[in-house]
Motif scaffolding. Sequence first.
Motif, short mmCIF file in Angstrom:
data_model
loop_
_atom_site.label_atom_id
_atom_site.label_comp_id
_atom_site.label_asym_id
_atom_site.label_seq_id
_atom_site.Cartn_x
_atom_site.Cartn_y
_atom_site.Cartn_z
N SER A 150 -20.32 41.50 49.85
CA SER A 150 -19.00 41.96 50.25
C SER A 150 -18.14 40.82 50.79
CB SER A 150 -19.12 43.06 51.30
OG SER A 150 -17.85 43.46 51.75
N ARG A 175 -20.93 48.79 42.53
CA ARG A 175 -20.07 48.17 43.55
C ARG A 175 -18.59 48.47 43.38
NH1 ARG A 175 -23.77 43.98 42.33
NH2 ARG A 175 -22.26 43.02 40.92
N LYS A 178 -16.97 50.04 46.42
CA LYS A 178 -16.88 49.10 47.54
C LYS A 178 -15.77 48.08 47.29
CE LYS A 178 -21.84 49.45 48.59
NZ LYS A 178 -22.17 50.33 47.43
N GLU A 182 -12.44 47.39 49.53
CA GLU A 182 -12.13 46.06 50.07
C GLU A 182 -10.73 45.61 49.68
OE1 GLU A 182 -16.86 44.91 49.78
OE2 GLU A 182 -15.45 44.19 48.27
#
Length: 238
Positions: A150, A175, A178, A182
């Motif tokens: 990350s 991912r 995520k 972000e």
Amino acid sequence: MPMENGSLQARPGHLYVVATPIGNLADLTERARAILGSADLVACEDTRTTGALLARLGLKRELFPYHEHNEREAADRLTTLLTAGKSIALVSDAGTPGLSDPGFRVVRACRQLNLPVVPVPGPSALAAVLSASGLPTNGFLFAGFQPPKSAARVAFFTKYRDCEFTLALYESCHRIDKAVAEVTATLGPDRVICVAKEVTKLHEAFLTGRAAEVEARLAQTSLKGEFVLLIAPADFEL
């Protein structure tokens, strides 16, 4: 009017960089089919995947494994075969070789040795998503797959926060949620993005809008499949 360039038959000593379908078999071009059917050797990322593709096309060809784990050694072997007069078709599992897929090293080696390299263009997830996203396409920065951590992704988003062009990334199904979260946190909830899923396949979907909105919609979407993430310049409005 476009002019034809050469024969549909693979020529001795030539490396052909062949784009293959990213989902829909009908996207394979006539030229790609002819080159795959006439090349002495097909260098491929996964022999099982390419073997299945050739079988569906009614073709049977010698396969040579060429992937990220053997790329250096395989490139040397392939250039030796080309120098000896073999014709080789280079493919990846899907799309255009060299774009976040193996291919760069053997093409570079061929250029260094003045061996002919012939592109056989066709499907590309990057081009397909850019063309249908609604985000600016006058310029873009393609960064392929980002690191799995990350912190590294956040550092990338921060570094290119003010890029004047659209940012284009590939992302894993593990991912993508995520990564979008972000983007929302790092670039702001109003940043315009596009998440494209399973392009040319049965469950193709485009989620385009402000980052926070796309994040919410993504939470209601199956995360199975292949994803492309586009991030518009900061001043872009839908």
